[in-house]
Design an enzyme around this catalytic site. Structure first.
Site, short mmCIF file in Angstrom:
data_model
loop_
_atom_site.label_atom_id
_atom_site.label_comp_id
_atom_site.label_asym_id
_atom_site.label_seq_id
_atom_site.Cartn_x
_atom_site.Cartn_y
_atom_site.Cartn_z
N LEU A 33 27.71 8.80 37.15
CA LEU A 33 27.21 8.98 35.78
C LEU A 33 28.19 8.48 34.72
O LEU A 33 29.39 8.67 34.83
CB LEU A 33 26.91 10.47 35.54
CG LEU A 33 25.88 11.08 36.49
CD1 LEU A 33 25.73 12.58 36.22
CD2 LEU A 33 24.52 10.38 36.38
N HIS A 37 23.79 7.19 31.05
CA HIS A 37 22.97 8.27 31.62
C HIS A 37 22.93 9.47 30.67
O HIS A 37 21.90 10.13 30.51
CB HIS A 37 23.54 8.72 32.97
CG HIS A 37 23.60 7.65 34.01
ND1 HIS A 37 24.79 7.13 34.50
CD2 HIS A 37 22.61 6.99 34.68
CE1 HIS A 37 24.54 6.22 35.43
NE2 HIS A 37 23.22 6.10 35.55
N GLN A 148 16.91 1.06 28.14
CA GLN A 148 16.46 -0.30 27.81
C GLN A 148 17.26 -1.35 28.56
O GLN A 148 16.83 -2.49 28.72
CB GLN A 148 16.56 -0.55 26.31
CG GLN A 148 15.78 -1.79 25.90
CD GLN A 148 16.28 -2.42 24.63
OE1 GLN A 148 16.33 -1.76 23.60
NE2 GLN A 148 16.68 -3.68 24.69
N GLN A 153 12.42 -2.92 34.38
CA GLN A 153 12.06 -1.66 35.04
C GLN A 153 11.18 -0.82 34.12
O GLN A 153 10.17 -0.26 34.55
CB GLN A 153 13.33 -0.89 35.41
CG GLN A 153 13.10 0.51 35.90
CD GLN A 153 14.35 1.13 36.50
OE1 GLN A 153 14.66 0.91 37.66
NE2 GLN A 153 15.08 1.87 35.70
N ARG A 187 28.01 -0.20 37.99
CA ARG A 187 28.58 -1.34 38.72
C ARG A 187 29.78 -1.96 38.00
O ARG A 187 30.44 -2.83 38.57
CB ARG A 187 27.51 -2.41 38.95
CG ARG A 187 26.46 -2.00 39.97
CD ARG A 187 25.52 -3.15 40.29
NE ARG A 187 24.67 -2.89 41.44
CZ ARG A 187 23.40 -2.51 41.36
NH1 ARG A 187 22.84 -2.31 40.18
NH2 ARG A 187 22.68 -2.31 42.46
P1 AMP Z 1 20.92 3.88 37.33
O1 AMP Z 1 21.68 5.12 37.73
O2 AMP Z 1 21.79 2.70 37.10
O3 AMP Z 1 19.74 3.61 38.22
O4 AMP Z 1 20.31 4.20 35.91
C1 AMP Z 1 19.53 5.36 35.68
C2 AMP Z 1 18.91 5.26 34.33
O5 AMP Z 1 19.93 5.14 33.33
C3 AMP Z 1 18.00 4.03 34.16
O6 AMP Z 1 16.86 4.38 33.39
C4 AMP Z 1 18.89 3.08 33.41
O7 AMP Z 1 18.17 2.14 32.63
C5 AMP Z 1 19.67 4.02 32.52
N1 AMP Z 1 20.93 3.38 32.09
C6 AMP Z 1 21.86 2.80 32.87
N2 AMP Z 1 22.85 2.27 32.11
C7 AMP Z 1 22.50 2.51 30.82
C8 AMP Z 1 23.09 2.20 29.56
N3 AMP Z 1 24.25 1.54 29.48
N4 AMP Z 1 22.47 2.60 28.43
C9 AMP Z 1 21.28 3.29 28.51
N5 AMP Z 1 20.68 3.61 29.67
C10 AMP Z 1 21.27 3.23 30.80
#
Ligand code: AMP
Length: 281
Positions: A33, A37, A148, A153, A187
């Site tokens: 996280l 998130h 966004q 997605q 990442r």
């Molecule tokens: P992930 O854990 O990477 O699958 O992301 C989970 C959720 O967090 C997804 O809806 C992503 O689009 C969102 N998310 C990831 N990175 C960001 C960010 N930098 N800003 C806003 N939302 C994010």
């Protein structure tokens, strides 16, 4: 905060919230996280009585040569962060819990997926929709929160939810960035020191393009972005860089309607994506 790993326990907690007529905001994640998130959690808090977050590195959305095994995980740290940010239920199932049997029927994404991540990550959105279908049924959220940053997605999930009448609203939260503009991502830890120094050029180039886009043809907008990024050459390749109408991902025809410029850059170990949406959304 309640940590739940089993389906029955989650269903019982959801039943009890529903009985008390409490609204549920849901934040699905793959963990590790960061503030991106947390922005979703914050939005969920403002608009719902309770917040359920899931952390599940979903194997079905990774291709055979992708980073499922090495995807960063840190359950202990994630638990502290989720609790500190006021998550009410943290759902962390095992792969066996989410996929106890091979599937009788599969979900196949077929619109908005012929380009970008849909084209370069075969089966990725099938896996995303499969796990979200399961999670939406389990959590029964009133609102589900997505970033966004993963704009394709968002578009695919919005289509899926509309097609199958899932009784929930998809809420989109703007991309959270580092001070130098790099989009926060789990990442980013894969970046070498040199790559981390240079990666903010991705966002800088997109921002610049955003200002110049009106009155230019698509090819020159994209060429300018590529030229700016090429000045910092620590990356391995640009996996894609393109523009489409948003959220249809159809070719650009109407410059008055929302347009997305989306990019994916492959570094030695990190595959980073970013985008700008111009005009609405
Ligand atoms: P992930 O854990 O990477 O699958 O992301 C989970 C959720 O967090 C997804 O809806 C992503 O689009 C969102 N998310 C990831 N990175 C960001 C960010 N930098 N800003 C806003 N939302 C994010």
């Amino acid at each position: 905060m309640k940590i739940i790993r089993e389906i029955e326990a989650l269903q019982a907690a959801v039943r009890s919230y529903k009985k008390q007529q409490q609204t549920i905001g849901f934040v699905p994640t793959m963990g590790f996280l960061h503030e991106g998130h947390m922005a979703l959690v914050k939005a969920a808090h403002m608009e719902n009585d309770v917040v359920v977050m899931s952390i599940f590195v979903n194997p079905t959305q990774f291709g055979p040569n992708e980073d499922f095994e090495s995807y960063p995980r840190d359950e202990a740290r994630d638990t502290v962060r989720a609790e500190q940010n006021g998550v009410d239920i943290l759902f962390m199932p095992s792969v066996e819990t989410m996929y106890p049997e091979s599937l009788t029927a599969t979900i196949h994404a077929q619109k908005r997926v012929s380009v970008l991540d849909g084209a370069t990550r075969e089966g990725h959105f099938d896996g995303v929709l499969t796990v979200l279908g399961k999670l939406f049924h389990l959590v029964q959220p009133d609102n589900a929160y997505f970033g966004q940053k993963d704009a394709q997605q968002v578009a695919v999930v919005q289509g899926f939810v509309a097609d199958y009448f899932f009784p929930l609203k998809i809420c989109v939260v703007p991309t959270v960035r580092e001070q130098d503009g790099l989009a926060k991502s789990s990442r980013n830890v894969y970046l070498t020191e040199q790559e981390r120094k240079e990666a903010p050029v991705i966002h800088a180039a997109l921002r610049k393009a955003r200002e110049e886009v009106k009155g230019q043809d698509k090819a020159s907008v994209l060429a300018n972005i590529r030229a700016a990024i090429d000045q910092k050459n620590s990356y391995e390749k640009i996996v894609y860089l393109d523009m489409y109408q948003y959220p249809s991902f159809e070719p650009v025809e109407d410059w008055e309607k929302p347009i997305i410029i989306a990019i994916c850059v492959q570094y030695s170990k990190a595959r980073l994506i970013d985008n700008e949406i111009i005009g609405g959304a």
